[in-house]
Design a protein around this motif. Sequence first.
Motif, mmCIF file in Angstrom:
data_model
loop_
_atom_site.group_PDB
_atom_site.id
_atom_site.type_symbol
_atom_site.label_atom_id
_atom_site.label_comp_id
_atom_site.label_asym_id
_atom_site.label_seq_id
_atom_site.Cartn_x
_atom_site.Cartn_y
_atom_site.Cartn_z
ATOM 1 N N MET A 1 0.824 -1.217 0.000
ATOM 2 C CA MET A 1 0.000 0.000 0.000
ATOM 3 C C MET A 1 0.851 1.257 0.000
ATOM 4 O O MET A 1 0.436 2.310 -0.489
ATOM 5 N N ALA A 2 2.039 1.160 0.563
ATOM 6 C CA ALA A 2 2.908 2.339 0.640
ATOM 7 C C ALA A 2 3.436 2.755 -0.721
ATOM 8 O O ALA A 2 3.711 3.940 -0.960
ATOM 9 N N LEU B 1 3.801 6.639 -2.207
ATOM 10 C CA LEU B 1 5.112 7.260 -2.400
ATOM 11 C C LEU B 1 5.149 8.107 -3.667
ATOM 12 O O LEU B 1 5.898 9.086 -3.758
ATOM 13 N N HIS B 2 4.356 7.724 -4.646
ATOM 14 C CA HIS B 2 4.331 8.473 -5.908
ATOM 15 C C HIS B 2 3.455 9.728 -5.808
ATOM 16 O O HIS B 2 3.579 10.638 -6.627
ATOM 17 N N ILE B 3 2.576 9.747 -4.801
ATOM 18 C CA ILE B 3 1.647 10.887 -4.653
ATOM 19 C C ILE B 3 2.273 12.005 -3.834
ATOM 20 O O ILE B 3 2.148 13.185 -4.168
ATOM 21 N N ILE B 4 2.982 11.652 -2.761
ATOM 22 C CA ILE B 4 3.548 12.646 -1.843
ATOM 23 C C ILE B 4 4.801 13.257 -2.456
ATOM 24 O O ILE B 4 5.733 12.530 -2.817
ATOM 25 N N ALA C 1 8.102 15.026 1.856
ATOM 26 C CA ALA C 1 7.897 13.693 2.406
ATOM 27 C C ALA C 1 8.759 13.438 3.638
ATOM 28 O O ALA C 1 8.331 12.755 4.570
ATOM 29 N N GLN C 2 9.965 13.999 3.666
ATOM 30 C CA GLN C 2 10.848 13.777 4.811
ATOM 31 C C GLN C 2 10.332 14.449 6.083
ATOM 32 O O GLN C 2 10.806 14.159 7.181
ATOM 33 N N TYR C 3 9.381 15.346 5.926
ATOM 34 C CA TYR C 3 8.776 16.025 7.079
ATOM 35 C C TYR C 3 7.360 15.509 7.354
ATOM 36 O O TYR C 3 6.564 16.173 8.014
ATOM 37 N N LEU C 4 7.062 14.327 6.829
ATOM 38 C CA LEU C 4 5.710 13.790 6.955
ATOM 39 C C LEU C 4 5.286 13.651 8.408
ATOM 40 O O LEU C 4 4.123 13.909 8.757
ATOM 41 N N HIS C 5 6.209 13.252 9.291
ATOM 42 C CA HIS C 5 5.846 13.082 10.705
ATOM 43 C C HIS C 5 5.491 14.420 11.352
ATOM 44 O O HIS C 5 4.623 14.486 12.223
ATOM 45 N N ILE C 6 6.150 15.497 10.905
ATOM 46 C CA ILE C 6 5.814 16.824 11.434
ATOM 47 C C ILE C 6 4.424 17.239 10.959
ATOM 48 O O ILE C 6 3.609 17.759 11.735
ATOM 49 N N ILE C 7 4.167 17.001 9.674
ATOM 50 C CA ILE C 7 2.859 17.352 9.107
ATOM 51 C C ILE C 7 1.752 16.577 9.826
ATOM 52 O O ILE C 7 0.721 17.146 10.215
#
Length: 438
Positions: A318-319, A323-326, A331-337
Amino acid sequence: MLLATCGFLMLFAILFLLFKSKTLPVVVFITIPVIAAFAAGFSVDEVVGFINFGIQKTSKMAVLFIFSVTFFGVMSDAGMFDGLVNKLVSKAGTNVVAVALATAIIGIFSHLDGATVTTVLVTVPAMLPIYKKLNIRPHLLLMIVGCGMGVMNLLPWGGPVMREAIVLKMDAGDLWHILLPLQGAGIVATLGLAVVMALREKKFHGAGNVQLVETAEHKVQVADEDEEVTRLKRPRLAWANLGILAIMLAVLVVDIFPTYFVFMVGCCAALLLNYPNMKDQKERVMAHAPAAIDVSSVMLAAGIMVGVLSKSGMLEAMAVPLLHIIPASIAQYLHIIMGVLAFPLGTMLGTDSYFYGLLPLAIEVGKNYHIPGLTMAIAMLVGKNLALLISPLVPATFLGIGLAEIELKEHIRYSFLGLWIVGLIMLVFAFSIGIITI
């Protein structure tokens, strides 16, 4: 492609059924993942392996919840916190800030059991008469209680932490040790919010202008207690009960024994001390059995979904499309978002759908950008916790607004920004001490 499709359909079906309350969560978590696994082409033996793996991961959490709910239920029956509540209420007097701080302290201590309904029933009836007589809007009462509740839900027997531990495949006690500094900061932030909002009520809404009719010796009863409730109280054993709790917390912090075992022993001690008669012990256990079995059964059922997602390869599959959308730049700041959006997302999503649906997917996507699963989980935990008492998906929210006699939209409008800011402050604190890294 088939694996990813089955995975997304499974999560969509689970989220839809939970959000729409079409059936019990335990039914959803047992049936949908099994159907998805067979649809993806796995054999009976493989699916059984997924189930066994998931149940092994969740069984300890279920045991912990059963005995923690029973322990705090027995202690509540015995009136462990009654003296603290009455003393804080009487000491607060006519001081608006003191009343707000007393509310925060009562909310924090009463949520040691992790039960939202209990916290609301202890705090709101106790404090509401004072709020009315001091012309303090009851919106502040619910806001402070919600904040204290969200912070105390970081305890290892709190539902969100146990759910995260299941997803992370780690012990809830170990996760709590990481969260301890963050919880301390949250308690300070809760007290700070109470002071700031109390001063705001004083300045802009005339809180504190109305004097109490009673003398300084007045006492507000937590609730009108019937004969059965009074029969269960053990006021002479209050200090002994608090001693048991203090010893248990010390053992949990030192991490000598498994968390669930500490509560098993604590539950035995509470029953033997307060209700030495076997008939009374059985009555107390049976009285709290519905609440204990309700959530623990959901945890065991969720183990099936965790097993299917983890061992089938669905999460990894599923990932790939995500990965192609984000965009790679963010993406490297996804946890902050996700940490910033955790509060509004937590308001809209139920606890099970958030931790068993959204969180595993976010963790798997984050791994592809070198974001540790623990980092993503902690970032997404705080905001969701603080959204607990303003979410329309939480029954305690409606109990709270019903007791406080305010409308849901007014409660959300009043509390939303303040609680979100507390969540962001805790998130920044987590970054500053290295619990979460960029």
